[in-house]
Design an enzyme around this catalytic site. Structure first.
Site, PDB file in Angstrom:
ATOM      1  N   GLN A 163     -15.440  64.487 -66.761  1.00 23.86           N
ATOM      2  CA  GLN A 163     -16.272  65.461 -66.053  1.00 23.86           C
ATOM      3  C   GLN A 163     -17.273  64.838 -65.083  1.00 23.86           C
ATOM      4  O   GLN A 163     -17.537  65.394 -64.026  1.00 23.86           O
ATOM      5  CB  GLN A 163     -17.021  66.312 -67.081  1.00 23.86           C
ATOM      6  N   GLU A 205     -22.406  69.874 -59.410  1.00 24.03           N
ATOM      7  CA  GLU A 205     -23.622  69.093 -59.593  1.00 24.03           C
ATOM      8  C   GLU A 205     -23.924  68.174 -58.418  1.00 24.03           C
ATOM      9  O   GLU A 205     -24.729  67.253 -58.529  1.00 24.03           O
ATOM     10  CB  GLU A 205     -23.541  68.309 -60.907  1.00 24.03           C
ATOM     11  N   ASP A 242     -19.733  61.049 -68.337  1.00 25.08           N
ATOM     12  CA  ASP A 242     -19.706  62.183 -69.256  1.00 25.08           C
ATOM     13  C   ASP A 242     -18.252  62.611 -69.338  1.00 25.08           C
ATOM     14  O   ASP A 242     -17.720  63.225 -68.418  1.00 25.08           O
ATOM     15  CB  ASP A 242     -20.581  63.332 -68.756  1.00 25.08           C
ATOM     16  N   LYS A 340     -30.715  69.486 -73.781  1.00 24.75           N
ATOM     17  CA  LYS A 340     -30.585  70.632 -72.882  1.00 24.75           C
ATOM     18  C   LYS A 340     -31.364  71.794 -73.482  1.00 24.75           C
ATOM     19  O   LYS A 340     -31.023  72.281 -74.561  1.00 24.75           O
ATOM     20  CB  LYS A 340     -29.116  71.018 -72.708  1.00 24.75           C
ATOM     21  N   ARG A 369     -28.155  71.645 -66.401  1.00 31.46           N
ATOM     22  CA  ARG A 369     -26.848  72.239 -66.647  1.00 31.46           C
ATOM     23  C   ARG A 369     -26.128  72.334 -65.309  1.00 31.46           C
ATOM     24  O   ARG A 369     -26.730  72.185 -64.244  1.00 31.46           O
ATOM     25  CB  ARG A 369     -26.959  73.641 -67.274  1.00 31.46           C
ATOM     26  N   SER A 370     -24.831  72.603 -65.354  1.00 28.85           N
ATOM     27  CA  SER A 370     -24.077  72.686 -64.096  1.00 28.85           C
ATOM     28  C   SER A 370     -24.491  73.899 -63.276  1.00 28.85           C
ATOM     29  O   SER A 370     -24.430  73.886 -62.048  1.00 28.85           O
ATOM     30  CB  SER A 370     -22.578  72.716 -64.378  1.00 28.85           C
ATOM     31  N   LYS A 391     -30.757  63.277 -66.672  1.00 28.52           N
ATOM     32  CA  LYS A 391     -29.471  63.527 -66.022  1.00 28.52           C
ATOM     33  C   LYS A 391     -29.609  64.845 -65.273  1.00 28.52           C
ATOM     34  O   LYS A 391     -29.654  65.910 -65.880  1.00 28.52           O
ATOM     35  CB  LYS A 391     -28.352  63.604 -67.068  1.00 28.52           C
TER      36      LYS A 391
END
Length: 431
Positions: A163, A205, A242, A340, A369-370, A391
């Site tokens: 990903q 992202e 990831d 998260k 998050r995306s 991240k």
């Protein structure tokens, strides 16, 4: 003391054009807070519930009117009159009001929106930046960024299985310089991809999403970009991945299918062999979710094989949940947790997870998050908790850059007391 007099939620949009929840908190003193909740594409099955309407006639079923109504009609009356600085008390009241183990009644997106907006309002009331209000005087560590510059998996429409492929500018002396290094590698990568005749469109992202022949090729082009930018891979800049392996795990067979590479039916041990091989060939310092979230035996094997020299991050594995993390710590699985806020649903529980990880010698990586927005709360959380790593996407898309810009402001405000640890933020592995 400043009591809450009103809480109001509305439906707004995230970076993918999907609805999400925005919450505003008003107090008798005039202090005000606003926050927007993010949303993920690849989600762990043990995450707190993100409440969606399911009405296919609105936003393809992804509306959040029910979550908004839960804030306005159920949560707002319950927390009106609370001292806005009573974060733990407010979060506890919402958890009890929901009454389910996964926030499935009111929705984690409803509860989190209120939790974050309350923190912003409290910081406004006491006249402090959010990171200082949440973290106190010791909040001074800027996080090492994990920059996702090649997107694959469920974050992009290409044939790359993993990903995210990330760069980590650990050799920078300051956060500001780490951003410069990351941006230069990002632009160098665009040139490398262009020269190879590959697509330079970006994914969710902000990273590029080219149709590469394999996951290994993704690492190879990043190495080329690092060198083109004038840096040394494995010295100035390291690599991270990831894998999000739950996305290509076949539950029926119990095997892993790397369709992009034409390799199917891989066992957990074969996946571990593959990662070990990649780590020998490339300067990989971090791997996230290398095995399926329920493949604890596989995670244990991976930890035993490379956990002394590679950061092994549990995202879907731990879902920012202290119960899951405690189990992982007890069993010696992984050595890091991804944080998260919307996986667990309140700031109080988020901070508890970070503290538990640190006490056990695990690292904590604060993450976006995306599906993101202009909300930059996680930047303040990273500094408030001295998490050491963040991240939050690539060097493009305003929803990602908003977090980096907030961190640049914080570093500037901290001045000489600002700390950027770089490679030292990976304190539990040998490099």
């Amino acid at each position: 003391m400043s009591t809450i007099i009103d809480v109001y939620a509305r439906e707004v949009l995230d970076s993918r054009g999907n609805p999400t929840v925005e919450v505003e908190v008003y107090t008798e003193s005039g202090a005000f807070g606003r926050a927007i909740v993010p949303s993920g594409a690849s989600t762990g099955e043990h995450e707190a519930v993100e409440l969606r309407d399911g009405d296919k006639s609105r936003y393809l079923g992804k509306g959040v009117v029910n979550a908004v109504n839960n804030v306005n009609e159920i949560i707002a009356p319950e927390i009106a009159g609370f001292d806005v600085t009573d974060q733990a008390g407010i979060d506890r009241a919402m958890i009890e009001l929901d009454g389910t183990p996964n926030k499935g009644k009111l929705g984690a997106n409803a509860i989190l929106g209120v939790s974050m907006a309350v923190a912003h309002a409290a910081a406004d009331f006491v006249g402090l930046p959010l990171y200082r209000y949440l973290g106190g005087f010791n909040a001074k560590q800027l996080p090492t960024p994990m920059m996702n510059i090649i997107n694959g998996g469920s974050h992009a429409d290409n044939n790359v299985d993993f990903q995210e492929f990330m760069i980590l500018p650990v050799g920078a002396p300051t956060f500001k310089e780490s951003i410069r290094m990351g941006a230069e590698v990002f632009h160098a990568l665009k040139a490398v991809l262009h020269d190879k005749g590959l697509n330079t469109a970006v994914g969710d992202e902000g990273g590029f999403a080219p149709n590469l022949g394999s996951n290994r090729e993704a690492l190879e082009v990043i190495i080329e970009a690092i060198e083109k930018a004038g840096y040394k891979a494995g010295e100035n800049v390291f690599l991270g991945m990831d894998v999000a392996s739950s996305e290509f795990y076949n539950k029926e067979t119990g095997k892993y299918d790397l369709a992009g590479e034409g390799r199917t039916g891989l066992t957990s041990a074969e996946m571990v062999d593959f990662y070990e091989e990649l780590c020998k060939d490339f300067p990989i310092i971090s791997i996230e979710d290398g095995l399926d979230e329920n493949d604890w035996d596989g995670h244990k094997l991976l930890t035993e094989r490379i956990g002394d020299k590679v950061q092994l991050v549990g995202d879907d594995l731990f879902v920012t949940n202290t119960q899951k993390l405690a189990e992982g710590i007890e069993k010696g699985i992984s050595n890091s947790i991804l944080i998260k806020v919307n996986q667990i649903g309140t700031l109080t529980e988020t901070f508890e997870a970070i503290e538990m990880a640190k006490r056990a010698g695990y690292t904590a990586v604060v993450s976006h998050r995306s599906g993101e927005t202009e909300d930059a709360t996680i930047a303040d959380i990273a500094v408030a908790t001295n998490a050491g790593q963040i991240k939050t996407g690539s060097m493009s898309r305003t929803d990602r850059i908003a977090k980096y810009n907030q961190l640049l402001r914080i570093e500037d405000e901290l001045g000489e007391i600002a700390v950027y640890d770089g490679i030292k933020s990976f304190y539990n592995i040998k490099r």
